[in-house]
Each structure stands twice: as structure tokens, then as C-alpha cells.
Design a protein around this motif. Structure first.
Motif, PDB file in Angstrom:
ATOM      1  N   VAL A   1       0.816  -1.217   0.000  1.00 55.75           N
ATOM      2  CA  VAL A   1       0.000   0.000   0.000  1.00 55.75           C
ATOM      3  C   VAL A   1       0.851   1.269   0.000  1.00 55.75           C
ATOM      4  CG1 VAL A   1      -1.931  -1.143   1.140  1.00 55.75           C
ATOM      5  CG2 VAL A   1      -0.205   0.025   2.528  1.00 55.75           C
ATOM      6  N   VAL A   2       2.174   1.103  -0.087  1.00 61.89           N
ATOM      7  CA  VAL A   2       3.099   2.240  -0.003  1.00 61.89           C
ATOM      8  C   VAL A   2       3.779   2.462  -1.344  1.00 61.89           C
ATOM      9  CG1 VAL A   2       5.168   3.133   1.119  1.00 61.89           C
ATOM     10  CG2 VAL A   2       3.464   1.874   2.457  1.00 61.89           C
ATOM     11  N   ALA A   3       3.720   3.713  -1.813  1.00 64.38           N
ATOM     12  CA  ALA A   3       4.349   4.058  -3.092  1.00 64.38           C
ATOM     13  C   ALA A   3       5.820   4.416  -2.940  1.00 64.38           C
ATOM     14  CB  ALA A   3       3.599   5.224  -3.738  1.00 64.38           C
ATOM     15  N   GLY A   4       6.179   4.953  -1.776  1.00 67.99           N
ATOM     16  CA  GLY A   4       7.561   5.355  -1.566  1.00 67.99           C
ATOM     17  C   GLY A   4       7.819   5.697  -0.122  1.00 67.99           C
ATOM     18  N   MET A   5       9.097   5.686   0.256  1.00 69.57           N
ATOM     19  CA  MET A   5       9.505   5.960   1.627  1.00 69.57           C
ATOM     20  C   MET A   5      10.670   6.928   1.636  1.00 69.57           C
ATOM     21  SD  MET A   5       9.414   1.935   2.514  1.00 69.57           S
ATOM     22  CE  MET A   5       9.910   1.617   0.826  1.00 69.57           C
ATOM     23  N   ALA A   6      10.808   7.633   2.768  1.00 68.78           N
ATOM     24  CA  ALA A   6      11.949   8.514   2.972  1.00 68.78           C
ATOM     25  C   ALA A   6      12.395   8.351   4.415  1.00 68.78           C
ATOM     26  CB  ALA A   6      11.583   9.961   2.678  1.00 68.78           C
ATOM     27  N   SER A   7      13.698   8.339   4.620  1.00 70.76           N
ATOM     28  CA  SER A   7      14.247   8.053   5.941  1.00 70.76           C
ATOM     29  C   SER A   7      15.386   9.002   6.269  1.00 70.76           C
ATOM     30  CB  SER A   7      14.767   6.611   5.978  1.00 70.76           C
ATOM     31  OG  SER A   7      15.610   6.383   7.089  1.00 70.76           O
ATOM     32  N   GLU A   8      15.591   9.208   7.554  1.00 71.08           N
ATOM     33  CA  GLU A   8      16.731   9.996   8.007  1.00 71.08           C
ATOM     34  C   GLU A   8      18.045   9.389   7.534  1.00 71.08           C
ATOM     35  OE1 GLU A   8      18.579  11.842  12.146  1.00 71.08           O
ATOM     36  OE2 GLU A   8      17.151  10.194  12.259  1.00 71.08           O
TER      37      GLU A   8
ATOM     38  N   LEU B   1      16.545  19.635  14.491  1.00 69.71           N
ATOM     39  CA  LEU B   1      15.658  18.502  14.232  1.00 69.71           C
ATOM     40  C   LEU B   1      15.070  18.582  12.832  1.00 69.71           C
ATOM     41  CD1 LEU B   1      13.847  18.291  17.678  1.00 69.71           C
ATOM     42  CD2 LEU B   1      15.822  16.989  16.861  1.00 69.71           C
ATOM     43  N   ARG B   2      14.748  17.433  12.274  1.00 74.42           N
ATOM     44  CA  ARG B   2      14.235  17.368  10.911  1.00 74.42           C
ATOM     45  C   ARG B   2      12.723  17.562  10.893  1.00 74.42           C
ATOM     46  NH1 ARG B   2      19.506  15.871  11.648  1.00 74.42           N
ATOM     47  NH2 ARG B   2      18.577  14.234  12.892  1.00 74.42           N
ATOM     48  N   LEU B   3      12.282  18.419   9.980  1.00 76.10           N
ATOM     49  CA  LEU B   3      10.863  18.759   9.884  1.00 76.10           C
ATOM     50  C   LEU B   3      10.005  17.568   9.504  1.00 76.10           C
ATOM     51  CD1 LEU B   3       8.492  20.814   9.647  1.00 76.10           C
ATOM     52  CD2 LEU B   3       9.243  21.205   7.275  1.00 76.10           C
ATOM     53  N   MET B   4      10.406  16.838   8.459  1.00 75.86           N
ATOM     54  CA  MET B   4       9.502  15.894   7.822  1.00 75.86           C
ATOM     55  C   MET B   4       9.287  14.609   8.619  1.00 75.86           C
ATOM     56  SD  MET B   4       8.583  17.539   5.157  1.00 75.86           S
ATOM     57  CE  MET B   4       7.797  16.295   4.152  1.00 75.86           C
ATOM     58  N   TYR B   5      10.319  14.124   9.314  1.00 82.46           N
ATOM     59  CA  TYR B   5      10.156  12.838   9.995  1.00 82.46           C
ATOM     60  C   TYR B   5      10.434  12.911  11.482  1.00 82.46           C
ATOM     61  CZ  TYR B   5      14.868  13.055   7.977  1.00 82.46           C
ATOM     62  OH  TYR B   5      16.094  13.485   7.550  1.00 82.46           O
ATOM     63  N   GLU B   6      10.524  14.118  12.024  1.00 79.22           N
ATOM     64  CA  GLU B   6      10.595  14.301  13.470  1.00 79.22           C
ATOM     65  C   GLU B   6       9.571  15.347  13.920  1.00 79.22           C
ATOM     66  OE1 GLU B   6      15.209  13.204  14.631  1.00 79.22           O
ATOM     67  OE2 GLU B   6      14.832  15.188  13.768  1.00 79.22           O
TER      68      GLU B   6
ATOM     69  N   PHE C   1       7.267   7.934  12.806  1.00 84.86           N
ATOM     70  CA  PHE C   1       6.801   7.812  11.426  1.00 84.86           C
ATOM     71  C   PHE C   1       5.706   8.825  11.104  1.00 84.86           C
ATOM     72  CE2 PHE C   1       4.361   4.791  13.964  1.00 84.86           C
ATOM     73  CZ  PHE C   1       3.047   5.044  13.587  1.00 84.86           C
ATOM     74  N   SER C   2       5.642   9.176   9.838  1.00 86.24           N
ATOM     75  CA  SER C   2       4.659  10.122   9.308  1.00 86.24           C
ATOM     76  C   SER C   2       4.106   9.552   8.015  1.00 86.24           C
ATOM     77  CB  SER C   2       5.327  11.482   9.053  1.00 86.24           C
ATOM     78  OG  SER C   2       4.492  12.343   8.311  1.00 86.24           O
ATOM     79  N   VAL C   3       2.782   9.535   7.878  1.00 89.29           N
ATOM     80  CA  VAL C   3       2.136   8.989   6.684  1.00 89.29           C
ATOM     81  C   VAL C   3       1.463  10.121   5.911  1.00 89.29           C
ATOM     82  CG1 VAL C   3       0.489   7.312   5.776  1.00 89.29           C
ATOM     83  CG2 VAL C   3       1.709   6.830   7.926  1.00 89.29           C
ATOM     84  N   LEU C   4       1.822  10.237   4.642  1.00 87.52           N
ATOM     85  CA  LEU C   4       1.264  11.262   3.757  1.00 87.52           C
ATOM     86  C   LEU C   4       0.501  10.606   2.616  1.00 87.52           C
ATOM     87  CD1 LEU C   4       4.416  13.574   3.387  1.00 87.52           C
ATOM     88  CD2 LEU C   4       2.306  14.178   4.586  1.00 87.52           C
TER      89      LEU C   4
ATOM     90  N   TYR D   1      -0.107   5.667  -0.323  1.00 86.54           N
ATOM     91  CA  TYR D   1       0.586   6.349   0.767  1.00 86.54           C
ATOM     92  C   TYR D   1       2.091   6.486   0.560  1.00 86.54           C
ATOM     93  CZ  TYR D   1      -3.852   5.513   3.072  1.00 86.54           C
ATOM     94  OH  TYR D   1      -5.184   5.482   3.362  1.00 86.54           O
ATOM     95  N   LEU D   2       2.620   7.546   1.190  1.00 89.23           N
ATOM     96  CA  LEU D   2       4.051   7.766   1.327  1.00 89.23           C
ATOM     97  C   LEU D   2       4.363   7.751   2.823  1.00 89.23           C
ATOM     98  CD1 LEU D   2       4.478  10.844  -1.073  1.00 89.23           C
ATOM     99  CD2 LEU D   2       4.787   8.421  -1.646  1.00 89.23           C
ATOM    100  N   VAL D   3       5.515   7.222   3.190  1.00 94.92           N
ATOM    101  CA  VAL D   3       5.881   7.149   4.604  1.00 94.92           C
ATOM    102  C   VAL D   3       7.271   7.738   4.804  1.00 94.92           C
ATOM    103  CG1 VAL D   3       6.191   5.670   6.621  1.00 94.92           C
ATOM    104  CG2 VAL D   3       4.514   5.039   4.873  1.00 94.92           C
ATOM    105  N   LEU D   4       7.377   8.633   5.788  1.00 86.96           N
ATOM    106  CA  LEU D   4       8.667   9.162   6.218  1.00 86.96           C
ATOM    107  C   LEU D   4       8.934   8.637   7.617  1.00 86.96           C
ATOM    108  CD1 LEU D   4       6.969  12.038   5.021  1.00 86.96           C
ATOM    109  CD2 LEU D   4       9.392  12.462   4.638  1.00 86.96           C
ATOM    110  N   PHE D   5      10.200   8.320   7.920  1.00 84.16           N
ATOM    111  CA  PHE D   5      10.471   7.782   9.251  1.00 84.16           C
ATOM    112  C   PHE D   5      11.903   8.042   9.703  1.00 84.16           C
ATOM    113  CE2 PHE D   5      11.262   4.394   6.177  1.00 84.16           C
ATOM    114  CZ  PHE D   5      12.475   3.855   6.582  1.00 84.16           C
ATOM    115  N   ASP D   6      12.032   8.114  11.004  1.00 84.60           N
ATOM    116  CA  ASP D   6      13.331   8.097  11.669  1.00 84.60           C
ATOM    117  C   ASP D   6      13.415   6.719  12.327  1.00 84.60           C
ATOM    118  OD1 ASP D   6      15.534   8.331  13.286  1.00 84.60           O
ATOM    119  OD2 ASP D   6      14.961  10.235  14.200  1.00 84.60           O
TER     120      ASP D   6
END
Length: 332
Positions: free
Chosen positions: A86-93, A275-280, A132-135, A109-114
Motif C-alpha cells: 500500500v506504499v508508493a515510496g519511503m523517505a528516511s533519516e 531537528l528534521r521537519l519531515m520525519y521528526e 513515522f509520518s504517513v502522507l 501512501y508515502l511514509v517518512l520515518f526516523d
């Protein structure tokens, strides 16, 4: 005593209408994160027994030294999310650029995570966690870094897992915050706090005092009045708490109130924060606001920031509403 498991909670949420509605696909995503977090928890709790401690001898895109467990947790989450379907892409620290899932550009969904926030604490047995953050997938075709550049208000879910004396999952879909505790024997998270609420007033603050000489005047003024305690204008004593793991410090704020601060400072005036905006900052701000608290960088509400790059940094001040309002007033 009847206990609600995460699976049951998600199933009930799928049937609910209105704000925060959980789709079956979003439920699948959260279940995937739940499953992989249990494997990470097991690795963290085995520690030196499994040979996962120590430094990997590499640096991430921010120039920070990676721990072995940083890399292990990062790879485990990438595999689990890709397999969810169900995830199209991910981004990580831990990654320079985003990681699209081949053939899944149309997934929702897109997921960003630390993968392991506070990893400097791994070797000294202090609580760490996964954020984690789900967009929503913007549906523009190929998944690139630009696909993730959505403000925090666009998040459809956010949460974290803290690996401490217990392993806890804290989760929001934009309609309140629920906390779950891992039952290791059953291999399932169980709902233990249906609705987390942050008191508007507090007597606790969390900040790295070793940076005091570098802070800008508004933060200097605010912290000085807290330290003055009953003898100052606030007329009450404050206690400082600092774990140096954002996920653990914010978990305390969500549990019993307080304000967590990592302000920008004078060491590099061109750097907007650490601190990082997108995943923190974004996922933690959504959780805090959904629990009745507030968030602020140094100019605006964190969730309203329009990101311009994947690893963007920002100042972070969040927690009990009256304290965030006060420090924001000093900035404005």
C-alpha cells in the motif's frame, strides 16, 4: 478484563465515519509498522547479546555517525513497508533520497520515518524509538523527493514506538491520540490509553542546557524565568528533564505534560534548527496538537510550514498549550 488489541482498534476505526477515518489500506500500513517495530524491539532489548551495538563507521546524509542498529532498523522498515503493498515510496533519516517502491507508484501512501531516534543512547541502555509520518500519495506519477514535500497538515497518520521498560506505540489519525503497549507473549499491541491529553499548564521543561549561551534572546528570557522559579515572575518552581532522545522526551510530555524545546541558535544563523521537519517535527507536532498541546518553530505553527527539501531542519517547541503560547509570544 477485556482488552482491545491494535488489530481490533484498527478494524473499528475502519468502520468509523468522519475525520480520522481509517481506510483498509491505511490499516494494513499501520499493521506493517506494528510488526516490524516488534522485531526492532527484540533487537534493541537483546542489545549486546545479539552483537548489534556499536558504531557502523558510516555517516548519514546529515553527517551524523550511524549506529549499527540505525542501519538494521532502517532496512527492516524499508522491507516491511514495501511488502505491505500500500506504499508508493519511503523517505528516511538514513537515506540521501527517497526510496520509491518499484511498480507501486499508484499506491495510496508515502511514509517518512526516523528508524531509531536518539540512537546515541543505544549503547548506554536509554529509551530510544521509531518515529513515522504517513502522507497521501499526490498521484503525480513517478515518486521523487518532491512527492514528499507536503506540509504537516497533510498527514493522514503519525506516530512513534518507544523502546523502553515497555515497548509502546502512540498513534494518531487526526482525531485524538491513542497509546498501545506491546504484549510480548501475545505478539500484539494492546490499547492502554484510549485518549492521551496534555495538560495546558505544566511545571516541567525539556531542553539541552549546554547550548544556553548560543540561544536567541526569546529563548534565553523564557528559560531564565523558568529557572527563577518561585522567586521570579512565574511564582512557581519548574523541573528540567532531558533524555536527549526526542521520542522519549515527547512521550513524557504526552503522558504527563511539559514543554519540549530544541530551538535554533547562534552557532549557525543560517541553519533553522537541528531537528528534521519531515520525519521528526511534523509527526510529533501532529501528535501533540491532537492531544491538546501546541507546536511552534520560531515564527509559526510547525504543521503549517511548507517544506522545500526532504531533510529540512526546523526549530521545535511543543507541548502544554500555555507554555508554548508564552514562548511564542516572546518570539513575536
Amino acid at each position: 478484563m477485556s482488552m482491545t488489541t491494535l488489530s481490533q482498534y484498527l478494524k473499528a476505526a475502519e468502520g468509523a465515519a468522519g475525520r480520522g477515518r481509517v481506510t483498509p489500506e491505511l490499516s494494513t500500513l499501520i499493521q506493517a509498522l506494528s510488526g516490524v517495530s516488534q522485531h526492532i524491539s527484540a533487537a534493541v532489548h537483546k542489545g549486546a547479546l545479539s552483537g548489534v551495538l556499536g558504531t557502523a563507521g558510516t555517516e548519514n546524509v546529515q553527517g551524523e555517525t550511524q549506529k549499527n542498529l540505525d542501519i538494521i532498523a532502517n532496512d527492516m522498515i524499508l522491507v516491511a513497508l514495501a511488502a505491505s503493498g500500500v506504499v508508493a515510496g519511503m523517505a528516511s533519516e538514513e537515506l540521501d533520497d527517497c526510496s520509491p517502491v518499484p511498480g507501486h507508484a499508484d499506491k495510496p501512501y508515502l511514509v517518512l520515518f526516523d528508524p531509531l531516534d536518539g540512537s546515541s543512547n543505544i549503547d548506554v541502555n536509554v529509551s530510544i524509538g521509531t518515529i513515522f509520518s504517513v502522507l497521501p500519495n499526490p498521484g503525480t506519477g513517478e515518486i521523487t523527493n518532491a512527492s514528499f514535500l507536503q506540509p504537516g497538515t497533510a498527514q493522514v497518520a503519525a506516530g512513534y514506538v518507544v523502546y523502553g521498560p515497555q515497548t509502546s506505540l502512540v498513534l494518531t489519525f487526526g482525531n485524538g491520540v491513542a497509546a498501545f503497549t506491546l504484549d510480548r507473549e501475545a505478539g500484539e499491541y494492546v490499547l492502554t490509553t484510549p485518549s492521551m491529553e496534555i495538560p495546558v499548564d505544566t511545571k516541567e521543561f525539556a531542553i539541552n542546557m549546554s547550548n544556553q549561551r548560543h540561544w536567541y534572546p526569546p529563548v534565553q528570557k523564557y528559560i531564565a524565568e523558568l529557572l527563577a522559579g518561585k522567586t521570579g515572575e512565574r511564582g512557581k518552581d519548574f523541573n528540567m528533564r532531558w533524555i536527549a532522545s526526542m521520542v522519549a522526551d515527547v512521550h513524557r510530555v504526552l503522558t504527563r505534560g511539559g514543554i519540549f524545546m530544541y530551538p535554533k541558535d547562534l552557532r549557525d544563523p543560517n541553519k533553522p534548527g537541528k531537528l528534521r521537519l519531515m520525519y521528526e517535527a511534523n509527526p510529533m507536532s501532529l501528535l501533540v496538537e491532537q492531544a491538546g498541546g501546541q507546536s511552534f518553530d520560531a515564527a509559526q505553527r510547525i504543521l503549517d510550514i511548507q517544506p522545500t527539501e526532504l531533510h529540512q531542519r526546523c526549530a521545535v517547541m511543543l507541548g502544554s498549550a500555555h507554555e508554548v503560547q508564552r514562548v511564542a509570544g516572546y518570539h513575536q
